[in-house]
Design a protein around this motif. Structure first.
Motif, PDB file in Angstrom:
ATOM      1  N   LEU A 187     -33.639   0.655  34.719  1.00  0.00           N
ATOM      2  CA  LEU A 187     -33.214   2.131  34.159  1.00  0.00           C
ATOM      3  C   LEU A 187     -34.481   2.558  33.378  1.00  0.00           C
ATOM      4  CD1 LEU A 187     -29.787   1.067  32.358  1.00  0.00           C
ATOM      5  CD2 LEU A 187     -30.096   2.511  34.498  1.00  0.00           C
ATOM      6  N   VAL A 188     -34.776   3.780  33.691  1.00  0.00           N
ATOM      7  CA  VAL A 188     -35.975   4.503  33.157  1.00  0.00           C
ATOM      8  C   VAL A 188     -35.389   5.713  32.584  1.00  0.00           C
ATOM      9  CG1 VAL A 188     -37.679   3.437  34.337  1.00  0.00           C
ATOM     10  CG2 VAL A 188     -36.719   5.421  35.358  1.00  0.00           C
ATOM     11  N   ALA A 189     -35.708   6.201  31.475  1.00  0.00           N
ATOM     12  CA  ALA A 189     -35.346   7.270  30.967  1.00  0.00           C
ATOM     13  C   ALA A 189     -36.424   8.098  29.957  1.00  0.00           C
ATOM     14  CB  ALA A 189     -34.033   7.334  29.928  1.00  0.00           C
ATOM     15  N   GLU A 190     -36.309   9.475  30.009  1.00  0.00           N
ATOM     16  CA  GLU A 190     -37.393   9.886  28.863  1.00  0.00           C
ATOM     17  C   GLU A 190     -37.041   9.781  27.523  1.00  0.00           C
ATOM     18  OE1 GLU A 190     -37.430  14.174  29.881  1.00  0.00           O
ATOM     19  OE2 GLU A 190     -38.299  13.929  32.104  1.00  0.00           O
ATOM     20  N   SER A 191     -35.777   9.846  27.298  1.00  0.00           N
ATOM     21  CA  SER A 191     -35.297   9.652  25.778  1.00  0.00           C
ATOM     22  C   SER A 191     -33.949   9.032  25.775  1.00  0.00           C
ATOM     23  CB  SER A 191     -35.314  10.774  25.042  1.00  0.00           C
ATOM     24  OG  SER A 191     -34.254  11.771  25.697  1.00  0.00           O
ATOM     25  N   GLY A 192     -33.557   8.500  24.709  1.00  0.00           N
ATOM     26  CA  GLY A 192     -32.332   7.854  24.361  1.00  0.00           C
ATOM     27  C   GLY A 192     -31.922   7.795  22.885  1.00  0.00           C
ATOM     28  N   ARG A 193     -30.621   7.479  22.688  1.00  0.00           N
ATOM     29  CA  ARG A 193     -30.426   7.526  21.197  1.00  0.00           C
ATOM     30  C   ARG A 193     -29.176   6.542  21.141  1.00  0.00           C
ATOM     31  NH1 ARG A 193     -27.510  11.869  23.615  1.00  0.00           N
ATOM     32  NH2 ARG A 193     -25.374  11.899  23.415  1.00  0.00           N
ATOM     33  N   GLN A 194     -28.861   6.014  20.055  1.00  0.00           N
ATOM     34  CA  GLN A 194     -27.577   5.230  19.611  1.00  0.00           C
ATOM     35  C   GLN A 194     -26.345   5.949  19.229  1.00  0.00           C
ATOM     36  OE1 GLN A 194     -26.966   1.148  16.778  1.00  0.00           O
ATOM     37  NE2 GLN A 194     -28.454   2.561  16.419  1.00  0.00           N
ATOM     38  N   GLU A 195     -25.282   5.317  19.997  1.00  0.00           N
ATOM     39  CA  GLU A 195     -24.021   6.107  19.596  1.00  0.00           C
ATOM     40  C   GLU A 195     -23.007   5.003  19.437  1.00  0.00           C
ATOM     41  OE1 GLU A 195     -20.848   8.561  22.354  1.00  0.00           O
ATOM     42  OE2 GLU A 195     -22.941   9.726  21.798  1.00  0.00           O
ATOM     43  N   ILE A 196     -22.321   5.108  18.436  1.00  0.00           N
ATOM     44  CA  ILE A 196     -21.266   4.104  17.809  1.00  0.00           C
ATOM     45  C   ILE A 196     -19.866   4.900  17.876  1.00  0.00           C
ATOM     46  CG2 ILE A 196     -20.346   2.787  15.766  1.00  0.00           C
ATOM     47  CD1 ILE A 196     -23.187   3.158  14.650  1.00  0.00           C
ATOM     48  N   GLN A 197     -19.171   4.113  18.504  1.00  0.00           N
ATOM     49  CA  GLN A 197     -17.963   4.550  18.972  1.00  0.00           C
ATOM     50  C   GLN A 197     -16.785   4.063  17.487  1.00  0.00           C
ATOM     51  OE1 GLN A 197     -16.803   6.482  21.727  1.00  0.00           O
ATOM     52  NE2 GLN A 197     -19.112   6.091  22.328  1.00  0.00           N
ATOM     53  N   PRO A 198     -15.784   4.837  17.563  1.00  0.00           N
ATOM     54  CA  PRO A 198     -14.739   4.566  16.601  1.00  0.00           C
ATOM     55  C   PRO A 198     -14.351   3.287  16.300  1.00  0.00           C
ATOM     56  CG  PRO A 198     -14.101   6.625  17.754  1.00  0.00           C
ATOM     57  CD  PRO A 198     -15.286   6.052  18.443  1.00  0.00           C
ATOM     58  N   ASP A 199     -14.234   2.380  17.790  1.00  0.00           N
ATOM     59  CA  ASP A 199     -13.720   0.871  17.523  1.00  0.00           C
ATOM     60  C   ASP A 199     -15.226  -0.192  17.175  1.00  0.00           C
ATOM     61  OD1 ASP A 199     -15.427   1.270  19.723  1.00  0.00           O
ATOM     62  OD2 ASP A 199     -14.101   0.183  21.160  1.00  0.00           O
ATOM     63  N   GLY A 200     -16.146   0.508  16.887  1.00  0.00           N
ATOM     64  CA  GLY A 200     -17.272  -0.187  16.732  1.00  0.00           C
ATOM     65  C   GLY A 200     -18.415  -0.624  17.808  1.00  0.00           C
ATOM     66  N   SER A 201     -17.933  -0.205  18.927  1.00  0.00           N
ATOM     67  CA  SER A 201     -18.785  -0.465  20.108  1.00  0.00           C
ATOM     68  C   SER A 201     -20.102   0.565  20.026  1.00  0.00           C
ATOM     69  CB  SER A 201     -17.989  -0.257  21.155  1.00  0.00           C
ATOM     70  OG  SER A 201     -16.831  -1.058  21.404  1.00  0.00           O
ATOM     71  N   ARG A 202     -21.086  -0.158  20.342  1.00  0.00           N
ATOM     72  CA  ARG A 202     -22.304   0.520  20.148  1.00  0.00           C
ATOM     73  C   ARG A 202     -23.004   1.009  21.723  1.00  0.00           C
ATOM     74  NH1 ARG A 202     -25.500  -0.072  15.246  1.00  0.00           N
ATOM     75  NH2 ARG A 202     -24.303  -0.849  13.637  1.00  0.00           N
ATOM     76  N   TYR A 203     -23.514   2.178  21.840  1.00  0.00           N
ATOM     77  CA  TYR A 203     -23.992   2.572  23.292  1.00  0.00           C
ATOM     78  C   TYR A 203     -25.189   3.185  22.892  1.00  0.00           C
ATOM     79  CZ  TYR A 203     -19.273   1.888  25.542  1.00  0.00           C
ATOM     80  OH  TYR A 203     -18.166   1.412  26.038  1.00  0.00           O
ATOM     81  N   LEU A 204     -26.045   2.900  23.987  1.00  0.00           N
ATOM     82  CA  LEU A 204     -27.247   3.373  24.235  1.00  0.00           C
ATOM     83  C   LEU A 204     -27.178   4.480  25.145  1.00  0.00           C
ATOM     84  CD1 LEU A 204     -30.606   3.698  23.559  1.00  0.00           C
ATOM     85  CD2 LEU A 204     -30.721   1.932  25.370  1.00  0.00           C
TER      86      LEU A 204
END
Length: 375
Positions: free
Chosen positions: A195-212
């Motif tokens: 996976l390659v990307a120009e940018s990214g951010r961290q996102e936290i779901q209500p159940d505590g799961s973290r996504y990039l």
């Protein structure tokens, strides 16, 4: 008193030098291990010095008895080699008095070792475990270093690279992620995903799961060495970050406070308590062993008895460790425990101390016996 101060100064200077060298050697090896974990993203580089500081009492409680043992051998060996001990012996310095003078600095070392083994070392282990627990709770974002390829906590199957990272670790730029894909039972590798990307951010779901959340990039799936790659362009792509595994409590027996070890029938607690009291006692026994072993003939050199003396010390410590393991498994009774090991080497030390006296008495007895036979 002048002789006592002179001998104590020589002994403490040599002890400090030997202990410092041993401490640097041991801590360097451990620091390299932690530094490798920091390079892999397992530990935060900012906590390395704190971990080493908390582990130092545990190192010193084992280094100081060895440093004292070697210090006596080297310091007194030099005095024998330069005939200073011969002069002291001519003025009435007996081996027993030399041993008594040696017990002065040995008592200081024993008190320091007791303070370390009974108090500071368990506290240091507890503090270091808390740091490790905190590190285990960190996510990939918390340990990511910009401009470096890092294997993530899930194992070496995923490597992450970020060219830029914001101060609050919420935004990334120039992202590269490589992850191996396995079959259902994880026994066979199916390929690799990039996976390659120009940018990214961290996102936290209500159940505590973290996504990039990756933006403006590509995903490539395929097998290395083959031309059947699949390329997917995306505007937004979410990567689930593994949840950290947090250990809720410190389970190491070395971290249990000494007061909690008393009045316990748990064999592991009994073995740990006897071990902690054995370290200060070890100081006095090795002093008794080292004083007669330090006596050398100036023609033979000061290092003649060094190797046998070190082997004797290693046998002493190895036997203590072996009996500690047997005590933890209830193979030997608690009343016997580690004490018989100290008694054994105490007897060896006394035999070495009085060996020349016994030889003289034996020679005198044989001479008297021959005279009686002639008469």
């Amino acid at each position: 008193m002048i002789v006592f101060r002179y001998l104590s100064r020589e002994l403490l200077i040599t002890l400090s030098a030997v202990s410092a060298v041993l401490l640097v050697i041991i801590m360097s090896g451990r620091f390299i291990k932690y530094l490798a974990q920091a390079a892999q993203g397992i530990l935060d580089p900012d906590v390395l010095m704190y971990i080493m500081l908390y582990r130092m009492p545990g190192f010193l409680q084992l280094i100081l008895p060895l440093g004292l043992f070697l210090g006596i051998l080297l310091a007194y060996g030099r005095l024998y080699l330069e005939s200073e001990m011969t002069v002291l012996s001519a003025t009435g310095m007996s081996p027993q008095r030399l041993l008594l003078y040696s017990f002065g600095p040995a008592t200081l070392v024993a008190l320091l070792v007791a303070w370390l083994s009974l108090g500071l070392a368990p506290q240091g282990v507890t503090a270091s475990w808390r740091i490790f627990n905190t590190q285990d709770s960190l996510t990939e974002f918390d340990t990511l270093v910009p401009g470096r390829f890092q294997s993530m906590r899930g194992g070496s199957s995923r490597v992450t690279y970020a060219q830029e990272l914001s101060d609050d670790r919420s935004e990334l730029g120039g992202i590269f992620i490589s992850e191996k894909r396995f079959s259902g039972d994880k026994s066979k590798e199916k390929g690799i995903t990039v996976l390659v990307a120009e940018s990214g951010r961290q996102e936290i779901q209500p159940d505590g799961s973290r996504y990039l959340i990756l933006e403006n990039g590509y995903r490539y799936d395929g097998n290395p060495g083959e031309a059947d790659y699949r390329a997917i362009q995306y505007d937004t792509y979410g990567v689930l970050m593994p949840k950290p595994e947090i250990r809720q409590e410190v389970t190491a027996i070395e971290a249990v406070p000494t007061a909690q070890l008393f009045n316990s029938n748990n064999p592991k607690y009994v073995a740990e308590l006897q071990w902690r009291f054995s370290l200060p006692l070890l100081v006095f026994v090795v002093t008794l062993l080292a004083v007669p072993l330090a006596k050398v003939n100036p023609r033979q050199g000061r290092y003649l008895k060094l190797l046998p003396a070190i082997l004797l010390y290693m046998s002493y410590l190895a036997l203590l460790i072996a009996m500690r393991g047997s005590l933890e498994k209830s193979r030997i009774p608690a009343w016997l425990g580690l004490w018989w090991v100290h008694g054994l080497f105490l007897s060896i030390g006394l035999a070495l101390l009085y060996w020349e006296t016994m030889q003289l008495k034996w020679a005198s007895w044989r001479a008297a016996k021959r005279e009686v036979a002639r008469g």
